[in-house]
Motif scaffolding. Structure first.
Motif, mmCIF file in Angstrom:
data_model
loop_
_atom_site.group_PDB
_atom_site.id
_atom_site.type_symbol
_atom_site.label_atom_id
_atom_site.label_comp_id
_atom_site.label_asym_id
_atom_site.label_seq_id
_atom_site.Cartn_x
_atom_site.Cartn_y
_atom_site.Cartn_z
ATOM 1 N N SER A 183 0.850 -1.186 0.000
ATOM 2 C CA SER A 183 0.000 0.000 0.000
ATOM 3 C C SER A 183 0.886 1.236 0.000
ATOM 4 N N LEU A 184 0.771 2.051 -1.038
ATOM 5 C CA LEU A 184 1.591 3.249 -1.119
ATOM 6 C C LEU A 184 1.289 4.204 0.026
ATOM 7 N N LEU A 185 0.012 4.266 0.439
ATOM 8 C CA LEU A 185 -0.371 5.168 1.523
ATOM 9 C C LEU A 185 0.233 4.711 2.850
ATOM 10 N N VAL A 186 0.143 3.407 3.134
ATOM 11 C CA VAL A 186 0.701 2.881 4.386
ATOM 12 C C VAL A 186 2.216 3.043 4.399
ATOM 13 N N ASP A 187 2.847 2.692 3.281
ATOM 14 C CA ASP A 187 4.300 2.803 3.200
ATOM 15 C C ASP A 187 4.736 4.260 3.317
ATOM 16 N N GLY A 188 4.014 5.166 2.646
ATOM 17 C CA GLY A 188 4.366 6.577 2.708
ATOM 18 C C GLY A 188 4.180 7.159 4.095
ATOM 19 N N THR A 189 3.106 6.739 4.788
ATOM 20 C CA THR A 189 2.857 7.226 6.146
ATOM 21 C C THR A 189 3.932 6.730 7.107
ATOM 22 N N LEU A 190 4.305 5.450 6.976
ATOM 23 C CA LEU A 190 5.381 4.906 7.804
ATOM 24 C C LEU A 190 6.695 5.618 7.518
ATOM 25 N N GLU A 191 6.931 5.896 6.235
ATOM 26 C CA GLU A 191 8.154 6.604 5.839
ATOM 27 C C GLU A 191 8.219 7.979 6.506
ATOM 28 N N LEU A 192 7.107 8.701 6.487
ATOM 29 C CA LEU A 192 7.071 10.029 7.093
ATOM 30 C C LEU A 192 7.272 9.941 8.601
ATOM 31 N N ALA A 193 6.609 8.979 9.247
ATOM 32 C CA ALA A 193 6.770 8.802 10.695
ATOM 33 C C ALA A 193 8.212 8.451 11.039
ATOM 34 N N LEU A 194 8.824 7.626 10.193
ATOM 35 C CA LEU A 194 10.230 7.263 10.411
ATOM 36 C C LEU A 194 11.125 8.486 10.314
ATOM 37 N N ARG A 195 10.909 9.301 9.277
ATOM 38 C CA ARG A 195 11.742 10.482 9.077
ATOM 39 C C ARG A 195 11.635 11.443 10.266
ATOM 40 N N ILE A 196 10.409 11.663 10.725
ATOM 41 C CA ILE A 196 10.198 12.596 11.838
ATOM 42 C C ILE A 196 10.833 12.064 13.121
ATOM 43 N N SER A 197 10.592 10.796 13.433
ATOM 44 C CA SER A 197 11.086 10.234 14.694
ATOM 45 C C SER A 197 12.608 10.150 14.721
ATOM 46 N N VAL A 198 13.213 9.743 13.598
ATOM 47 C CA VAL A 198 14.667 9.624 13.572
ATOM 48 C C VAL A 198 15.324 11.005 13.541
ATOM 49 N N ALA A 199 14.721 11.952 12.817
ATOM 50 C CA ALA A 199 15.257 13.316 12.820
ATOM 51 C C ALA A 199 15.231 13.894 14.234
ATOM 52 N N LEU A 200 14.151 13.640 14.957
ATOM 53 C CA LEU A 200 14.051 14.114 16.338
ATOM 54 C C LEU A 200 15.100 13.431 17.212
ATOM 55 N N ALA A 201 15.320 12.128 16.969
ATOM 56 C CA ALA A 201 16.334 11.405 17.742
ATOM 57 C C ALA A 201 17.734 11.949 17.456
ATOM 58 N N PHE A 202 18.027 12.197 16.173
ATOM 59 C CA PHE A 202 19.314 12.789 15.813
ATOM 60 C C PHE A 202 19.498 14.130 16.514
ATOM 61 N N TRP A 203 18.450 14.948 16.518
ATOM 62 C CA TRP A 203 18.551 16.275 17.131
ATOM 63 C C TRP A 203 18.774 16.172 18.638
ATOM 64 N N ARG A 204 18.021 15.272 19.281
ATOM 65 C CA ARG A 204 18.169 15.154 20.739
ATOM 66 C C ARG A 204 19.546 14.627 21.110
ATOM 67 N N MET A 205 20.103 13.700 20.312
ATOM 68 C CA MET A 205 21.467 13.233 20.553
ATOM 69 C C MET A 205 22.474 14.352 20.321
#
Length: 382
Positions: free
Chosen positions: A244-266
């Motif tokens: 599902s492009l929608l499910v994959d795209g939503t997971l991709e966006l959630a991944l980008r946000i969460s990992v970017a936040l983790a990088f910033w906090r580190m």
């Protein structure tokens, strides 16, 4: 923002640039096998670690670079008139992108002449032009530089974005997310998510989120990012029969946000340690690393691969994880050499980070010093 917070955020930006660009190198490593061979390999854990670094960590480093650019643009754009602002960004982003793409195309042409890298050699003038300026897709040679192309487009509209009220910025942010999830290609931006995170950076500073994140606990942020990474890697290694492009795209966006936040906090945590001085010394060379690492990896990688082997060989994994640091060492040597040979050339190729000092912008005629100091009004709430 308190003085301590300002100092911490300033240091964290330098740390984040180093961490993110080092991780970007993992998007383009030398592994000695094709993507299909990697997917079909029986070496499960080796394959898992490569997917983990490439698809989860490396690709998620770019969003934080976009956020930082959006955060920083608020202070730079308000001090300059539009022409001076765009001229400066063209010299810092567009010109070095073009120079490094020309170098990459020349290197590939030489290697193709000897029978190497023929698969990525442009087959027509329009393909060659796309490798230089990314007209319609990211290209096959210096692929990472398409980020600079999209970032410059964001800079073109940045002076207008900061004049929008938070309500309109949120509307534009949601529109960019929908554009990203729809996968519609309008060729204005090759990757709409760069605009998404650029706007997040503007909102983060205007809404003072940066003050709040500095004090957030590290472990919960890392835990959320780890879950998102695990889901993404599982989806890569065990793709569904009907994706599902929608499910994959939503997971991709959630991944980008969460990992970017983790990088910033580190980055915030590291900025509060004695390692900050080391990151400050490395940071001026990271733009060279970003622009040159594919060239470095594709030329040095196969040579060192003769020693350490390719994917599946006993010494490959240590070599794989060492590749960003090998590329960083080469970029630092290149930067030092350029500064010694020609500070002006070093300044241009590093986007103004090394070599000769940037010229002071001309004062616009007919504007007072106070008017010049703030060419655009502040965001609502400032």
């Amino acid at each position: 923002m308190h003085d301590d917070d300002v100092k911490t955020v300033s240091g964290a930006i330098k740390v984040a640039r180093v961490l993110c660009i080092l991780c970007v190198v993992y998007m383009h490593p030398w592994i000695g096998v094709s993507g299909d061979e990697l997917f079909a390999s029986p070496h499960f854990w080796d394959k898992f670690l490569i997917y983990w670094t490439q698809e989860a960590v490396a690709r998620s480093a770019v969003p934080l670079l976009s956020v930082v650019s959006g955060w920083l643009v608020l202070s730079t754009v308000q001090r300059k008139v539009y022409g001076d602002f765009i001229n400066g960004k063209a010299r810092a982003i567009l010109l070095p992108m073009l120079i490094w793409n020309v170098i990459a195309l020349a290197v590939v042409s030489v290697f193709a002449g000897f029978g190497f890298l023929a698969k990525i050699m442009p087959q027509s003038p329009i393909e060659a032009l796309n490798e230089l300026v990314f007209l319609y897709e990211r290209g096959a040679i210096n692929v990472q530089n398409s980020f600079l192309r999209d970032l410059f487009v964001c800079m073109l509209v940045a002076p207008f974005l900061i004049r929008l009220s938070p309500r309109w910025l949120w509307a534009l942010l949601i529109t960019s997310v929908v554009w990203q999830l729809s996968e519609v290609q309008l060729y204005i931006l090759l990757r709409p998510q760069i605009l998404t995170f650029f706007i997040i950076g503007i909102l983060a500073r205007a809404s003072r989120w940066d003050r709040q994140v500095v004090r957030w606990p590290v472990l919960p942020i890392l835990a959320v990012a780890a879950v998102a990474i695990a889901l993404k890697v599982n989806l890569i290694m065990y793709p569904p029969d009907e994706p599902s492009l929608l499910v994959d795209g939503t997971l991709e966006l959630a991944l980008r946000i969460s990992v970017a936040l983790a990088f910033w906090r580190m980055s915030v945590s590291l900025a509060q340690t004695r390692f900050l001085d080391l990151f400050k010394r490395i940071e001026p060379y990271t733009f060279l690393l970003f622009c040159s690492h594919v060239i470095i990896i594709r030329t040095i990688g196969p040579v060192l691969g003769q020693i350490f082997g390719k994917f599946g060989d006993p010494l490959f994994l240590p070599y794989y994880f060492a590749q960003p640091f090998i590329a960083l060492f080469a970029a630092i040597l290149l930067g030092l050499l350029l500064v010694r040979v020609s500070p002006t050339v070093a300044h241009v190729m590093s986007g103004g980070r090394l070599g000769a000092k940037a010229r002071q912008p001309r004062e616009p005629r007919g504007r007072s010093a106070s008017e010049q100091g703030r060419a655009f009004p502040p965001l609502a709430g400032e």
